[in-house]
Every structure is written in C-alpha cells, then in structure tokens.
Design an enzyme around this catalytic site. Structure first.
Site, PDB file in Angstrom:
ATOM      1  N   LYS A  43      -4.809  17.385 -63.817  1.00 51.71           N
ATOM      2  CA  LYS A  43      -4.967  15.919 -63.899  1.00 51.71           C
ATOM      3  C   LYS A  43      -4.184  15.205 -62.740  1.00 51.71           C
ATOM      4  CE  LYS A  43      -2.435  13.866 -66.982  1.00 51.71           C
ATOM      5  NZ  LYS A  43      -1.597  13.420 -68.084  1.00 51.71           N
ATOM      6  N   ASP A  55      -6.630  11.647 -69.259  1.00 52.09           N
ATOM      7  CA  ASP A  55      -5.266  11.621 -70.063  1.00 52.09           C
ATOM      8  C   ASP A  55      -5.659  11.183 -71.290  1.00 52.09           C
ATOM      9  OD1 ASP A  55      -6.156   9.017 -69.860  1.00 52.09           O
ATOM     10  OD2 ASP A  55      -4.621   8.101 -68.997  1.00 52.09           O
TER      11      ASP A  55
END
Ligand code: SF4
Length: 271
Positions: A180, A199
């Site tokens: 991420k 997220d």
C-alpha cells in the site's frame, strides 16, 4: 432353592437404585428427607400466532458501471489528491509510514517539525530513536514508526545512495514499507500507476459501491485493477478516499445527501 431371610423379590419398579460405593449418586440429596420433584403440570399448548410477513427486500441494485461511477466521482471531486503534505519522495515516504492508524491532518502537523530537525535522508538515518519518538508521538504507535523511519532512511543510505527507489519490488524491501505504501509513493511521487492504494476508505467504498465482494485489501486491489483503466488507478484511490471522508463515512454514511445514491447498491444503509 430360596435362601434363608430372603423375602419375596420386589417388582422392578419398586426397587431402590443401587449406588456404587465411593461414587456420587446422580440424584442430589437435600438433608435426610427424600425430595420428590413435582411432575410438570400439563399445560395447554399455546396457540401459535402467525408471524407477521416481512416486507420483501428491495431488490439490490446491480453494481454500477465502473467508468460511469469514476466520472461521477471526478465531477464531484475534480481536485482529489493526496492529502499528505510533501516536497520530495522521501518526505512522502516518511509521511505515509506515519499515516498508519492516524489522520493525514495530524501527520501534516508533525512532519514540518520532523523535516526541519532532520532535513536529509542521512540525518534521519543517524537520528536517536528517542528524539524521533518525541516528535512523532501524537501520530500513535510512535515507537514502531520511529524505528521504521530511521531504519528506512538507513536502508536508503546503504542501498540506494539516499534516493527513494521507483519500483514496487525495491520499495517493498524497505523497512516499514508494504504494498500500500509503495503504491502511494509510486502514484504520487513518481506518477507511476502500478496498483490501487487500498486503505480503509477504499476497501469500504469498493464494497458498498458493489465493485467487489472481497474484503482482503490485496484481493480488493486486484478487482479494482480489473475494473478501471491503469492510467486512473492513482486518482481512483483519491476519489474514493475523498468520498469516504466526506460523505460515505464508516459509521454514518450520508446516503440521503450522496450524489452516487442512484448508482450505489448500498444506498439507504445510512441516514
Ligand atoms: S449511497 Fe450511501 S453507501 Fe452508497 S456511496 Fe453514497 S453514502 Fe455510501
């Protein structure tokens, strides 16, 4: 032949149950008197009242066309962007590590102090952990975060001549950097659409909008990558994050105010 003193045998129903020596009786004893358990009274069977019929569930709307949805989001948030403040890839990398379990606003309050105290990769690599912890304390998990950013800076000094690498494979080898974070850096510092940042907001909205039934971030990312053209992956995450922060909040999605309600299969779950 009948034995002496042996009386007539009792019928089975009247014999007392034998209790093995040393073993507890299965029947609890109360004082000395035997207690008799009253037989349950026969009660009249309650009349069954028919259950009220449930209103049929409204047919769940099909998942919206991904590109129509994208256009609507972009019309809504034409300036959607990364809300972390940064001037260099290194600063974005530090800010992104600090943003775990913390708001971007809080991180933006901390990073100016951190970067004025440690303006270069090398200076952060040689920082004392307690000093860094003190500065970043308000972002939460500050011990681990301090350790990560110091070690990450050290790895940049040792292996990358103080530069932040621009490939996913290299980024994910840095301390504190996962897929991420690497996607954030590639998309926002290098304009490389390598993947979709998933997220908490992106994961939640992708589900509510019917774009995926997956909940694992890696699987959600794979699904989103199939639905949207690659050149939109970075902006897609910003659009979903903007909408998630402003309208489709985790606890109180404001469906009645949401301009996506006509497209969204979850419209009506909130107020
Ligand atoms: S309609 Fe409701 S659930 Fe759907 S995106 Fe809007 S706020 Fe979220």
């Amino acid at each position: 032949m009948a034995r002496k003193h042996e009386g007539p045998r009792q019928p089975l129903s009247q014999r007392r149950p034998k209790v093995a020596v040393g073993k507890k009786s299965a029947v609890p004893r109360v004082g000395r008197k035997a207690t008799s358990v009253p037989a349950p009274k026969a009660t009249a069977k309650p009349k069954l009242t028919p259950k009220p019929k449930r209103a049929p569930k409204a047919a769940r709307r099909a998942a919206p066309d991904a590109l129509v949805l994208y256009d609507q989001l972009q019309a809504l948030y034409p300036d959607a962007h990364c809300e972390l403040d940064f001037a260099t890839p290194f600063q974005l990398l530090v800010a992104t590590i600090l943003s775990a379990q913390c708001t971007d606003r809080r991180v933006n309050m901390v990073t100016p102090v951190l970067f004025s105290r440690y303006p270069t990769v090398e200076s952060l690599a040689h920082a004392r952990q307690e000093d860094v912890e003190e500065i970043i304390k308000s972002t939460g998990f500050f011990r681990n975060k301090a350790k990560s950013i110091i070690a990450m800076a050290g790895a940049l000094v040792d292996r990358h001549a103080q530069d932040v690498p621009s490939t996913l494979a290299e980024l994910v080898t840095l301390p504190g950097v996962g897929r991420k974070t690497a996607n954030v850096i590639l998309g926002n510092a290098f304009d490389i659409n390598e993947g979709v940042v998933v997220d908490t907001h992106v994961g939640r909205l992708a589900g509510r909008l019917g774009l995926t039934s997956e909940t694992d971030p890696v699987k959600v990312e794979q699904e989103l990558m199939k639905l949207f053209p690659q050149d939109r992956w970075t902006t897609l995450a910003h659009l979903l994050i903007f909408h998630g922060r402003r309208v489709c909040e985790a606890k109180k999605p404001r469906c009645s105010e949401c301009t996506l309600a006509t497209l969204c299969p979850s419209a009506g779950i909130g107020i």
